[in-house]
Design a protein around this motif. Structure first.
Motif, short mmCIF file in Angstrom:
data_model
loop_
_atom_site.label_atom_id
_atom_site.label_comp_id
_atom_site.label_asym_id
_atom_site.label_seq_id
_atom_site.Cartn_x
_atom_site.Cartn_y
_atom_site.Cartn_z
N GLN A 188 0.76 -1.24 0.17
CA GLN A 188 0.02 0.07 -0.05
C GLN A 188 0.98 1.17 0.07
O GLN A 188 0.40 2.28 -0.03
N ASN A 189 1.97 1.19 -0.07
CA ASN A 189 3.03 2.07 0.13
C ASN A 189 3.55 2.94 -1.26
O ASN A 189 4.55 3.39 -1.37
N VAL A 190 2.61 2.39 -2.28
CA VAL A 190 3.14 2.92 -3.74
C VAL A 190 2.65 4.30 -3.97
O VAL A 190 1.38 4.73 -3.40
N SER A 191 3.24 5.09 -4.58
CA SER A 191 2.59 6.52 -4.91
C SER A 191 1.96 6.54 -6.36
O SER A 191 2.81 5.99 -7.37
N ILE A 192 1.13 7.04 -6.38
CA ILE A 192 0.47 7.21 -7.67
C ILE A 192 0.92 8.21 -8.52
O ILE A 192 1.04 9.32 -8.05
N VAL A 193 1.36 8.11 -9.62
CA VAL A 193 2.19 8.86 -10.62
C VAL A 193 0.96 10.00 -11.00
O VAL A 193 0.03 9.62 -11.67
N THR A 194 1.19 11.39 -10.99
CA THR A 194 0.29 12.30 -11.51
C THR A 194 1.02 13.31 -12.43
O THR A 194 0.27 13.85 -13.02
N GLU A 195 2.32 12.98 -12.68
CA GLU A 195 3.12 13.50 -13.77
C GLU A 195 4.28 12.75 -14.17
O GLU A 195 4.70 11.88 -13.33
N PHE A 196 4.84 12.96 -15.36
CA PHE A 196 5.90 12.36 -15.93
C PHE A 196 7.05 13.25 -16.01
O PHE A 196 6.68 14.43 -16.52
N GLN A 197 8.22 12.77 -16.16
CA GLN A 197 9.36 13.43 -16.54
C GLN A 197 9.71 12.86 -17.83
O GLN A 197 10.38 11.70 -17.76
N LEU A 198 9.75 13.63 -18.86
CA LEU A 198 10.39 13.18 -20.15
C LEU A 198 11.94 13.36 -20.13
O LEU A 198 12.34 14.44 -20.02
N LEU A 199 12.56 12.20 -20.13
CA LEU A 199 14.16 11.98 -20.39
C LEU A 199 14.64 12.92 -21.56
O LEU A 199 15.86 13.31 -21.39
N LEU B 146 -7.75 6.76 -24.60
CA LEU B 146 -8.65 6.25 -23.46
C LEU B 146 -7.96 5.01 -22.80
O LEU B 146 -8.07 4.84 -21.48
N THR B 147 -7.71 3.99 -23.62
CA THR B 147 -7.03 3.01 -22.82
C THR B 147 -5.80 3.17 -22.15
O THR B 147 -5.54 2.65 -20.94
N ILE B 148 -5.11 3.97 -22.53
CA ILE B 148 -3.90 4.43 -21.70
C ILE B 148 -4.01 5.08 -20.41
O ILE B 148 -3.52 4.95 -19.32
N SER B 149 -5.22 6.03 -20.59
CA SER B 149 -5.39 6.60 -19.48
C SER B 149 -5.91 5.92 -18.37
O SER B 149 -6.21 6.19 -17.21
N LYS B 150 -6.59 4.62 -18.83
CA LYS B 150 -7.05 3.63 -17.69
C LYS B 150 -6.14 2.70 -16.97
O LYS B 150 -6.55 2.18 -16.20
N LEU B 151 -4.84 2.89 -17.52
CA LEU B 151 -3.73 2.25 -16.84
C LEU B 151 -3.28 2.85 -15.35
O LEU B 151 -3.71 3.94 -15.33
N ASP B 152 -3.02 2.08 -14.67
CA ASP B 152 -2.31 2.55 -13.52
C ASP B 152 -0.74 2.64 -13.57
O ASP B 152 -0.02 2.04 -14.12
N PHE B 153 -0.34 3.95 -13.01
CA PHE B 153 1.04 4.29 -12.97
C PHE B 153 1.66 4.33 -11.61
O PHE B 153 1.25 5.47 -11.07
N CYS B 154 2.37 3.51 -11.07
CA CYS B 154 2.75 3.59 -9.70
C CYS B 154 4.26 4.05 -9.46
O CYS B 154 4.77 3.96 -8.58
#
Length: 323
Positions: free
Chosen positions: A4-15, A161-169
């Motif tokens: 339960q200690n995973v953080s949900i990603v709200t932004e990405f860093q483009l390398l 839409l399909t990408i937005s439904k994925l979870d990013f942890c």
């Protein structure tokens, strides 16, 4: 039980191109220069075609819409790429990333459809000149353009839409310079099998179908050119339509390799170079290939330059601007 200690990603860093940061100044100047030429060249095409009645033919209507599309297609990618080079690692929010993905897919699919329609128009002009005015009338051309814009809206919507439904942890890093489909699926902690199948099916339907129709049109065009009795006429016509086919083949080939037959064995840096080619370089080639090598278009540009210079009382040789 999942942790339960995973953080949900709200932004990405483009390398982006962080592996070659020592070249960031050269890369920034190169991409900025190409972007400036692309936008300027396509604006010139839109302006000239809109002003001259002689260019109000179906094929120039396609070209005007293609130029408009190229501006937005490359503008979806390049400004963020330039900002990434300046900041050396641009952060983008999750909604903005999905929005970029949508417009990239939408404009890219519409471009494929327009290129296929342009190839079909050239096929009619060369192989069926007596029926061309009926089969490719201004009304038919307008309907085809409208269909290409309206039908491809869903092409961008479904993968987004399909990408937005994925979870990013986490981690929240994307080893790319824009929010493309394969790079976005890599940091996901969800099962991406269904998403991959949706993207594969959609990419195959759009890219391969448009490329196949374009290739068939050019096969008939080439067979008709081979029947031209004059050798110089064959060479001249081949030079014109061969360059068109080269642009279409390069664009469709690179996109198919990325989304239909992804090269997972290639390094991320190679994939970035391929992506930069079809998102930055090819939009610059389109106005050069489709317009600046066309005598009718060049003649119209000369007239526009002379008329503009006459209005402002400036005497300039128009040939200076058009080679």
């Amino acid at each position: 039980m999942e942790s339960q200690n995973v953080s949900i990603v709200t932004e990405f860093q483009l390398l982006g191109f962080q592996n070659v940061l020592e070249w960031w100044t050269l890369l920034f100047a190169t991409f900025l220069f190409i972007y400036f030429l692309t936008v300027t060249g396509n604006i010139v095409i839109i302006t000239v075609v809109s002003q001259d009645q002689q260019l109000h033919s179906p094929m120039y209507t396609f070209l005007k819409h293609l130029s408009f599309l190229e501006i937005w297609y490359t503008s979806t990618i390049v400004p963020l790429l330039l900002a990434n080079l300046l900041s050396q690692g641009q952060a983008i929010s999750f909604p903005d990333c999905i929005a970029q993905l949508y417009f990239f897919a939408f404009f890219g699919a519409t471009k494929c459809f327009l290129l296929a329609m342009m190839a079909y128009g050239w096929y009619l002009a060369i192989c069926s000149p007596l029926h061309y005015s009926f089969l490719m009338s201004p009304e038919v051309c307008t309907k085809l353009v409208a269909i290409s814009w309206l039908t491809e809206i869903s092409t961008g919507f479904l993968p987004s839409l399909t990408i937005s439904k994925l979870d990013f942890c986490g981690p929240n890093q994307i080893n790319h310079f824009f929010c493309g489909l394969p790079p976005l699926m890599q940091p996901s902690c969800s099962n991406v099998y269904i998403t991959e199948m949706v993207i594969f099916t959609l990419s195959t339907a759009v890219l391969c179908t448009c490329f196949f129709l374009t290739l068939v049109s050019y096969v008939f065009i080439v067979s008709s050119i081979l029947r031209i009795p004059s050798a110089s006429g064959r060479v001249k016509t081949f030079a014109t339509y061969g360059s068109h086919l080269a642009v279409v083949t390069t664009y469709c080939g690179t996109t198919v390799s990325m989304y239909v037959c992804p090269n997972t064995h290639l390094s991320p840096e190679i994939n970035k170079i391929i992506s930069a080619f079809y998102t930055v370089v090819i939009p610059l080639l389109s106005p050069v290939i489709y317009s600046l090598r066309n005598k009718d278009f060049k003649g119209t540009v000369r007239k526009v330059v002379r008329r503009t210079c006459g209005i402002y009382g400036v005497r300039v040789k128009a040939g200076f601007f058009i080679g």
